[in-house]
Design an enzyme around this catalytic site. Structure first.
Site, PDB file in Angstrom:
ATOM      1  CG  HIS A   1      21.893 -35.874  -5.604  1.00 17.03           C
ATOM      2  ND1 HIS A   1      22.371 -37.074  -5.142  1.00 17.03           N
ATOM      3  CD2 HIS A   1      22.975 -35.125  -5.936  1.00 17.03           C
ATOM      4  CE1 HIS A   1      23.699 -37.047  -5.168  1.00 17.03           C
ATOM      5  NE2 HIS A   1      24.083 -35.883  -5.656  1.00 17.03           N
TER       6      HIS A   1
ATOM      7  CE  LYS B   1      11.773  -1.628  -5.255  1.00 17.24           C
ATOM      8  NZ  LYS B   1      12.595  -2.581  -5.999  1.00 17.24           N
TER       9      LYS B   1
ATOM     10  NE  ARG C   1       4.563   1.949  -0.223  1.00 19.96           N
ATOM     11  CZ  ARG C   1       5.575   1.646   0.586  1.00 19.96           C
ATOM     12  NH1 ARG C   1       6.798   1.840   0.179  1.00 19.96           N
ATOM     13  NH2 ARG C   1       5.354   1.168   1.781  1.00 19.96           N
TER      14      ARG C   1
ATOM     15  CE  LYS D   1      14.664  -9.740  -9.840  1.00 18.93           C
ATOM     16  NZ  LYS D   1      15.358  -9.259  -8.688  1.00 18.93           N
TER      17      LYS D   1
ATOM     18  CD  GLU E   1      10.732 -10.186  -8.576  1.00 20.88           C
ATOM     19  OE1 GLU E   1       9.977  -9.839  -7.657  1.00 20.88           O
ATOM     20  OE2 GLU E   1      11.945  -9.926  -8.540  1.00 20.88           O
TER      21      GLU E   1
ATOM     22  CD  GLU F   1      18.103 -11.488  -7.708  1.00 23.25           C
ATOM     23  OE1 GLU F   1      17.552 -12.064  -6.749  1.00 23.25           O
ATOM     24  OE2 GLU F   1      17.693 -10.402  -8.141  1.00 23.25           O
TER      25      GLU F   1
ATOM     26  CB  CYS G   1      -0.938   0.100   1.192  1.00 23.05           C
ATOM     27  SG  CYS G   1      -1.996  -1.313   1.383  1.00 23.05           S
TER      28      CYS G   1
ATOM     29  CD1 TRP H   1       0.087  -5.864  -3.410  1.00 24.51           C
ATOM     30  CD2 TRP H   1      -0.115  -6.649  -1.345  1.00 24.51           C
ATOM     31  NE1 TRP H   1       0.557  -7.158  -3.398  1.00 24.51           N
ATOM     32  CE2 TRP H   1       0.439  -7.661  -2.143  1.00 24.51           C
ATOM     33  CE3 TRP H   1      -0.348  -6.919   0.010  1.00 24.51           C
ATOM     34  CZ2 TRP H   1       0.763  -8.922  -1.651  1.00 24.51           C
ATOM     35  CZ3 TRP H   1      -0.020  -8.167   0.500  1.00 24.51           C
ATOM     36  CH2 TRP H   1       0.534  -9.152  -0.326  1.00 24.51           C
TER      37      TRP H   1
ATOM     38  CG  ASN I   1       1.586   1.003   4.229  1.00 25.57           C
ATOM     39  OD1 ASN I   1       1.331  -0.196   4.059  1.00 25.57           O
ATOM     40  ND2 ASN I   1       2.804   1.490   4.109  1.00 25.57           N
ATOM     41  N   GLY I   2      -0.357  -0.871   6.374  1.00 23.38           N
ATOM     42  CA  GLY I   2       0.091  -1.767   7.440  1.00 23.38           C
ATOM     43  C   GLY I   2      -0.994  -2.772   7.768  1.00 23.38           C
TER      44      GLY I   2
HETATM   45  O1  M6R Z   1      13.214  -3.828   0.397  1.00 18.97           O
HETATM   46  P1  M6R Z   1      13.841  -5.187   0.622  1.00 18.97           P
HETATM   47  O2  M6R Z   1      15.210  -5.284   0.037  1.00 18.97           O
HETATM   48  O3  M6R Z   1      13.847  -5.586   2.073  1.00 18.97           O
HETATM   49  O4  M6R Z   1      12.913  -6.206  -0.132  1.00 18.97           O
HETATM   50  C1  M6R Z   1      13.151  -7.586  -0.030  1.00 18.97           C
HETATM   51  C2  M6R Z   1      12.351  -8.356  -1.057  1.00 18.97           C
HETATM   52  O5  M6R Z   1      10.983  -8.148  -0.863  1.00 18.97           O
HETATM   53  C3  M6R Z   1      12.717  -7.950  -2.485  1.00 18.97           C
HETATM   54  O6  M6R Z   1      14.073  -8.092  -2.735  1.00 18.97           O
HETATM   55  C4  M6R Z   1      11.905  -8.797  -3.493  1.00 18.97           C
HETATM   56  O7  M6R Z   1      12.321 -10.112  -3.452  1.00 18.97           O
HETATM   57  C5  M6R Z   1      12.050  -8.186  -4.898  1.00 18.97           C
HETATM   58  N1  M6R Z   1      10.778  -8.058  -5.523  1.00 18.97           N
HETATM   59  C6  M6R Z   1      12.916  -8.982  -5.782  1.00 18.97           C
HETATM   60  O8  M6R Z   1      13.019  -8.455  -7.062  1.00 18.97           O
END
Ligand code: M6R
Length: 613
Positions: free
Chosen positions: A511, A608, A27, A492, A495, A488, A2, A74, A100-101
């Site tokens: 395995h 985010k 967000r 990517k 997502e 990583e 949010c 969100w 927000n929260g």
């Molecule tokens: O703001 P942060 O670095 O704590 O966020 C951690 C994860 O939520 C963040 O890296 C998430 O995995 C990203 N969407 C990856 O691209």
């Protein structure tokens, strides 16, 4: 999770609110709304869907109010719908609130309020807040100038969980009250105007002067003043901080998407993060830390704790810390770490990595480590963010604002910063070969140029993306540090392209996972470690034999004819190779997402900044 925006000033509020929300859409983007103070009461305009839909709502152009609050959601409690969208109001429509929260005790509070005659119209946890404010307001017999503030304060002290809240009231047409606890909120200030936002970039085009709030500091805003109070309503003094980020850093600058812009910003982000910390003729410097040999020698374990991509950066940092400093280092996912009763004491150093500095699990893990007596060190990209205010020590990546949900430049900046930190420790401990440290320093200084070279693979990657964008499953393989990059790369891809992908340590293939390899499946491998290259090649050979299509990212001499596509990246020190080898994989996810016509910057279901557990 949010985004909230607020404005109090001399201009019409609604266009400023909508523009702020559109910058915060990363967000959360399943519904949006605004409320302003108008001559005839509080306006309330909201609906499910994207922020841009707000501009089409009937009557929005007629809003004249110069004070308003806004929210992009969100969903956590209750599906995306008009009723569940923010702002929410109390039954008498005296107060409008955005939040927000998460309010953890909302069920209890809701029952209490229902027993006191209040009715609820949404499934959200937030709707208890305006009603609770109204409840306290109506029970307060004093009619002094703190009555509004007292009602907000009394309500907030009953809330359990996390919140950043903005409140306006038709009874106080020149005020706005805001408060936060474990959720972000900043106040930008200029003469006759105050801008509020969940993050700095959304309002950076209006001001560089910000108030950063601590938990449970209550703020009463007018057009030309900001008064701060603690939870006992004692007035407190607060200075503004000037933010150095450039406003254009929060714009797309001719790129189609923030993600692509941020991928291309990596040479600058790394240069800025290195800053003046590395000097070939003297030791690395971190003015903020001032660690001594005595302290570092007393540490018997380092934990790196983070979530998602930041955790992957931590995994790659483990190598440098263990090898250069000879201190055992464990890397953990914050949401696991906080509940597994980790063995920590005053001889443990806990490092927390978070781009936003607002990730709920990472903050909770940090608080737990402090309780257990460990020293805590935060690595964040956002000055004044929650983890930096909680930690004993903080250091910053200087990647500039990262807007795209998929983290790119924050990751590479985190990897470089942990490596510099490892060198800093090693130089103080004097237990590493100085020549190799100097060589590593030179390799770090060479990174920006080598990232530029790595970006040259863009056309080849685009071609490969066209070949595989319709695939259902993709595999990523690597050994050693390359395995962290495989993770990583796989994250990517998931997502932003919604393709199912898995990453494996190449040696694990036999395995179990090799059972999934069949004709035509795509296997992406990273090969940057010359000691492991032969082993990895023979693992790739095993998948080729079973019909896999292969992409290899490498800086090693290999027989290119064996593979379908080979992307060559510049050679560098193994510790920092993830900074170069991730680049083709970031581009690949980006181009696949584009090929599929998806919203690269705002992938479905993601936000985010994950400020809820
Ligand atoms: O703001 P942060 O670095 O704590 O966020 C951690 C994860 O939520 C963040 O890296 C998430 O995995 C990203 N969407 C990856 O691209």
């Amino acid at each position: 999770m949010c985004g909230i925006v607020g404005y109090i000033g001399t201009k019409k509020a609604y266009p400023i609110l909508i523009s702020g929300l559109s910058r915060l859409e990363y967000r959360g983007y399943d519904s949006a709304g605004i409320s302003t103070i108008e001559n005839d009461g509080l306006s309330l305009m909201k609906d499910k869907g994207r922020v841009k839909n707000l501009s089409n709502l009937d009557g929005i152009d007629n809003l004249e109010g110069t004070i308003g609050i806004a929210h992009t959601r969100w969903a956590t409690h209750g599906k995306p719908s008009k009723e569940n969208s923010h702002p929410h109001q109390d039954n008498s429509k005296t107060f409008s609130v955005v939040h927000n929260g998460i309010i953890e005790n909302y069920n209890e509070l809701r029952k209490f309020l229902e027993n006191n005659g209040y009715t609820f119209y949404s499934q959200t946890d937030t709707e208890v807040i305006p009603n609770l404010i109204h409840y306290h307001f109506s029970k307060d017999d004093k009619n002094d100038n703190l009555k509004f503030l007292r009602a907000v304060k009394n309500a907030c002290l009953e809330l359990k969980g996390s919140f950043a809240i903005e409140v306006i009231s038709i009874l106080y047409p020149d005020n706005m009250i805001v408060v936060r606890q474990d959720s972000p909120l900043v106040i930008g200030t200029c003469e006759d105007e105050k801008y509020l936002s969940s993050d700095i970039p959304a309002i950076l085009s209006y001001t560089r002067d910000f108030y950063l709030l601590n938990d449970l500091e209550f703020v009463v805003l007018t057009r030309n003043s900001a008064k701060f109070y603690d939870e006992n309503l004692n007035e407190i003094k607060k200075e503004t901080q000037t933010i150095e980020w450039n406003a254009s850093a929060a714009e797309k600058d001719g790129f189609d998407d923030f993600m692509l812009k941020e991928i291309y910003e990596q040479p600058t982000a790394i240069r800025e993060t290195i800053g003046a910390k590395i000097n070939l003729d003297s030791k690395c410097e971190f003015d903020e830390l001032g660690f001594t040999k005595e302290y570092l020698s007393s540490i018997n374990k380092i934990y790196i704790v983070a979530c998602g991509t930041a955790m992957h950066a931590g995994l790659s940092g483990k190598n440098a810390i263990e090898k250069l400093c000879k201190i055992p280092c464990e890397v953990d996912i914050a949401s696991e770490f906080r509940y597994r009763d980790p063995i920590i004491d005053e001889k443990t150093l806990c490092i927390f990595i978070s781009q936003s500095g607002e990730t709920a699990d990472t903050i909770a893990a940090l608080k737990l480590s402090k309780e257990k007596g460990a020293k805590t060190l935060a690595i964040s990209n956002v000055i004044g963010s929650s983890i930096t205010r909680e930690a004993d020590y903080s250091i910053y990546t200087h990647a500039g604002p990262e807007i795209a949900v998929a983290s790119t430049k924050a990751y590479t900046s985190q990897v470089v910063l942990i490596n510099i930190l490892a060198i800093y420790f090693a130089e103080i401990l004097e237990n590493s070969d100085m020549e190799s440290l100097t060589k590593l320093k030179q390799d770090i200084l060479d990174l920006p140029k080598k990232i530029e070279e790595s970006l040259d693979c863009s056309d080849e990657i685009k071609k490969f993306a066209k070949q595989i964008y319709q695939e259902k499953d993709v595999f990523f393989l690597g050994r050693g540090i390359d395995e962290t990059v495989a993770r990583e790369g796989s994250l990517k891809l998931k997502e932003i392209s919604y393709i199912h992908s898995e990453s494996y340590a190449a040696g694990e293939l036999k395995h179990g996972p090799i059972a999934l390899i069949e004709n035509g499946i795509t296997v992406i491998s990273i090969l940057t470690n010359k000691d492991l290259v032969k082993k990895s090649v023979s693992n790739i050979q095993e998948v080729i034999t079973r019909g896999a299509k292969t992409l290899v990212v490498t800086n090693q001499e290999i027989d290119r004819n064996m593979f379908d596509t080979v992307i060559t990246i510049p050679e560098t020190n193994c510790f920092i190779s993830p900074i170069l080898s991730i680049i083709p994989l970031q581009l690949l996810s980006y181009y696949i997402s584009k090929e599929k016509g998806l919203d690269v910057d705002k992938p479905r279901n993601l936000a985010k900044s994950v400020t809820v557990e």
